[in-house]
Design a protein around this motif. Sequence first.
Motif, PDB file in Angstrom:
ATOM      1  N   LEU A  67     -57.107  62.982   5.484  1.00  0.00           N
ATOM      2  CA  LEU A  67     -56.490  64.299   5.661  1.00  0.00           C
ATOM      3  C   LEU A  67     -57.202  65.319   4.777  1.00  0.00           C
ATOM      4  O   LEU A  67     -57.509  65.051   3.618  1.00  0.00           O
ATOM      5  N   VAL A  68     -57.449  66.485   5.346  1.00  0.00           N
ATOM      6  CA  VAL A  68     -58.062  67.586   4.606  1.00  0.00           C
ATOM      7  C   VAL A  68     -57.300  68.866   4.936  1.00  0.00           C
ATOM      8  O   VAL A  68     -56.511  68.916   5.885  1.00  0.00           O
ATOM      9  N   ASP A  69     -57.533  69.890   4.116  1.00  0.00           N
ATOM     10  CA  ASP A  69     -56.954  71.210   4.377  1.00  0.00           C
ATOM     11  C   ASP A  69     -58.000  72.083   5.040  1.00  0.00           C
ATOM     12  O   ASP A  69     -59.128  72.204   4.550  1.00  0.00           O
ATOM     13  N   GLU A  70     -57.603  72.682   6.133  1.00  0.00           N
ATOM     14  CA  GLU A  70     -58.461  73.627   6.838  1.00  0.00           C
ATOM     15  C   GLU A  70     -57.929  75.034   6.599  1.00  0.00           C
ATOM     16  O   GLU A  70     -56.782  75.329   6.902  1.00  0.00           O
ATOM     17  N   GLU A  71     -58.755  75.870   6.059  1.00  0.00           N
ATOM     18  CA  GLU A  71     -58.351  77.215   5.647  1.00  0.00           C
ATOM     19  C   GLU A  71     -58.638  78.225   6.744  1.00  0.00           C
ATOM     20  O   GLU A  71     -59.683  78.188   7.396  1.00  0.00           O
ATOM     21  N   THR A  72     -57.685  79.136   6.955  1.00  0.00           N
ATOM     22  CA  THR A  72     -57.853  80.214   7.931  1.00  0.00           C
ATOM     23  C   THR A  72     -57.708  81.548   7.229  1.00  0.00           C
ATOM     24  O   THR A  72     -56.747  81.759   6.474  1.00  0.00           O
ATOM     25  N   ARG A  73     -58.641  82.460   7.461  1.00  0.00           N
ATOM     26  CA  ARG A  73     -58.589  83.800   6.855  1.00  0.00           C
ATOM     27  C   ARG A  73     -58.894  84.847   7.911  1.00  0.00           C
ATOM     28  O   ARG A  73     -59.579  84.572   8.902  1.00  0.00           O
ATOM     29  N   ARG A  97     -55.699  69.741  -0.540  1.00  0.00           N
ATOM     30  CA  ARG A  97     -56.444  68.506  -0.303  1.00  0.00           C
ATOM     31  C   ARG A  97     -57.947  68.785  -0.281  1.00  0.00           C
ATOM     32  O   ARG A  97     -58.395  69.896  -0.491  1.00  0.00           O
ATOM     33  N   ASP A  98     -58.712  67.703  -0.001  1.00  0.00           N
ATOM     34  CA  ASP A  98     -60.155  67.846   0.152  1.00  0.00           C
ATOM     35  C   ASP A  98     -60.478  68.751   1.330  1.00  0.00           C
ATOM     36  O   ASP A  98     -59.637  69.012   2.196  1.00  0.00           O
ATOM     37  N   LYS A  99     -61.727  69.183   1.363  1.00  0.00           N
ATOM     38  CA  LYS A  99     -62.205  69.997   2.468  1.00  0.00           C
ATOM     39  C   LYS A  99     -63.302  69.250   3.210  1.00  0.00           C
ATOM     40  O   LYS A  99     -63.855  68.278   2.719  1.00  0.00           O
ATOM     41  N   LYS A 100     -63.621  69.724   4.387  1.00  0.00           N
ATOM     42  CA  LYS A 100     -64.752  69.172   5.121  1.00  0.00           C
ATOM     43  C   LYS A 100     -66.045  69.532   4.400  1.00  0.00           C
ATOM     44  O   LYS A 100     -66.140  70.543   3.728  1.00  0.00           O
ATOM     45  N   THR A 101     -67.051  68.658   4.568  1.00  0.00           N
ATOM     46  CA  THR A 101     -68.315  68.879   3.861  1.00  0.00           C
ATOM     47  C   THR A 101     -69.127  69.969   4.543  1.00  0.00           C
ATOM     48  O   THR A 101     -68.971  70.248   5.736  1.00  0.00           O
ATOM     49  N   ASP A 102     -69.996  70.563   3.768  1.00  0.00           N
ATOM     50  CA  ASP A 102     -70.936  71.569   4.247  1.00  0.00           C
ATOM     51  C   ASP A 102     -72.338  71.027   3.997  1.00  0.00           C
ATOM     52  O   ASP A 102     -72.656  70.620   2.878  1.00  0.00           O
ATOM     53  N   VAL A 103     -73.168  71.000   5.026  1.00  0.00           N
ATOM     54  CA  VAL A 103     -74.495  70.417   4.882  1.00  0.00           C
ATOM     55  C   VAL A 103     -75.317  71.132   3.817  1.00  0.00           C
ATOM     56  O   VAL A 103     -76.226  70.546   3.214  1.00  0.00           O
ATOM     57  N   ARG A 104     -74.972  72.391   3.535  1.00  0.00           N
ATOM     58  CA  ARG A 104     -75.729  73.138   2.522  1.00  0.00           C
ATOM     59  C   ARG A 104     -75.388  72.713   1.104  1.00  0.00           C
ATOM     60  O   ARG A 104     -76.183  72.916   0.185  1.00  0.00           O
TER      61      ARG A 104
END
Length: 623
Positions: A476-482, A128-135
Amino acid sequence: MTGDLVKDLAPLFVVLVQAYKVGGFLIGLLGGFFGFVAMSKYLDEAESWELFLIPLILSLLVGPALHFGLPVLVEDYIGAIQIPFYFLLVWFFGLVVGAWLGFLYYRKWQPRIDAWREKITRRTELERDKKTDVRTVREMLPATPEIYDVMDYYIPGFITIGLDKEGQPVRVPFDVWTANHIQLAGTTGAGKGVAAQMALTQANRQGEAIFIFDPKNDEWAPHVMEASAKAAGVPYCFIDLRDGRPKQINPLIGVSRADLKEMFLAAFSLGEKGGDADFYRLSDRKAAGAVAALMAEHDNPTFSGLYRDVMGLPEVKAAAGFWGAYEEMAELESINAPVIGVDFKEIIDKGGVVYIVGSMRNAPVMKAQRMLMIRLVQICESRDRLQKQRSVCVFLDELKYHLSKPSMEIFGAARDKGLHALIAHQALSDLRDVPADLDAEAVVGSVIENTGIKIIYKLQDPDTADWLARRSGTKLVDEETRRINRNLAQAEIVEDERTVRQGETYLVDTNMLMNLPKRVAVFFSEELPQFVGTSPVPVKKTFSAIAPLAVALPVVAAVADAPAPTPPAPLPEPEPEANEDLELANAIANVKDDSETLKALDGDDEDPPPKPAQGLFDVEFDE
């Protein structure tokens, strides 16, 4: 084969010795590099880390083992031999350099390789989409649109708000437009005025009566609205309330006592707030009622004309606050016309545009703004609701300078009376900057809840951006964990494996709202929020668009034996806000007066000779 291992391997020993002498540095280099790699793999508990030990073992065999072991093996056959020691030093130097290169690989090169691999990785289409990054959020937003004429997209029955990302018009049905209040928000210069001019031009074309309250004296809006009125074939009236402007309007004529009192309470902020200060405002409210009753008895009351009568009222003598505000109104020439001037009721009945310039600093002018707005609401409320009435749109630019207790009815009950508001402000904090008789949070809640259409430009206030982001809803968005580890060279590296979980974010988040390009807005309506690009309405500036129409003064008779009146003071210099204002002031000063001079009425047979008029607005009253 001789069966003697040393003799049989003699050719190999010769090759190894030559390789040792010629390529000792390279052999040591490979041994040192792969030895560092093997150690890093071992610490990471990587599988098959032992394979990286093979180059190190071979390097050691061809290096020190050959250097010290070969002489011992061949000593019984060919006697004592000696390999120069500097060959071992060359090999050892290569070993050190190789280990250093291994360190550099893990310190600098491995993070860069990981970043490159990240760029070329093809993501799954199920993500899905991701959260935006101000940069990087600006890359997701539409660019400032090219200039266009909104009337090229005009369709009767609709209001075109702007163009979407694909250049297609975003429209609102006209009945939806008239049934809702519209909120414009955004920082200075973002495009609020442009959106208002686009919408009002189309609303005027469809027969809606337009009233614009502009406390900041916009440079282009009067010219746009005059051109719009001409195109629609309706009258255009420009009223300049600022100090030093001519007599143009009288909001007191033909008004009932109750409505006059309401106008005073709203303009002078005398309403009850529920605090201790209400006791001290009680005398001011009594004075307002007494003055309203006095004015209702006159056909053409004015603040200046009834100055002495009002001053003599007992209720006014006991209300210093009310009297001070009344004196300010009496000194404001623009609202003390001897006749009604611009007739709001006629404009509402027949259609037209009324453009009112006020002030953001001058307190008397701000009171006059509120008074005219309340009068507009009163006229709309008094219309016959059994018949279909013309829709009225009032544009309140810089809303905080218009707020009063009765005016808040616009956001509540006035909509079913054919009146709706287009309001503009910069942030929620503007809505909390209210007069003493208003509750700040109640104003914020009323504006938020009662504006069904919102056009939001770039914001600077994080609180306002967060409120509007919540207003847009969630997606809904996907939050990635690494996992991030630290390698042998003490550099952090990201593991290849990643975990994706479901999360939520706002459809239009704060990063978007605080980074919108110029003239790009987020349009909130009954549908999902969407980006729209707006463009100024093309128009040429004209003097007539900013020229207030001075009201002709009636002939007034004076007492013959009255002392010679004091010559009137010259008009104050207008504020140098724009070149048009300077031209306006010069033009007004050159206009000749057609009114007659004062004549005597005290019963004497002879009248004093008339005194020549000195200018258009030179009026003398009896002492």
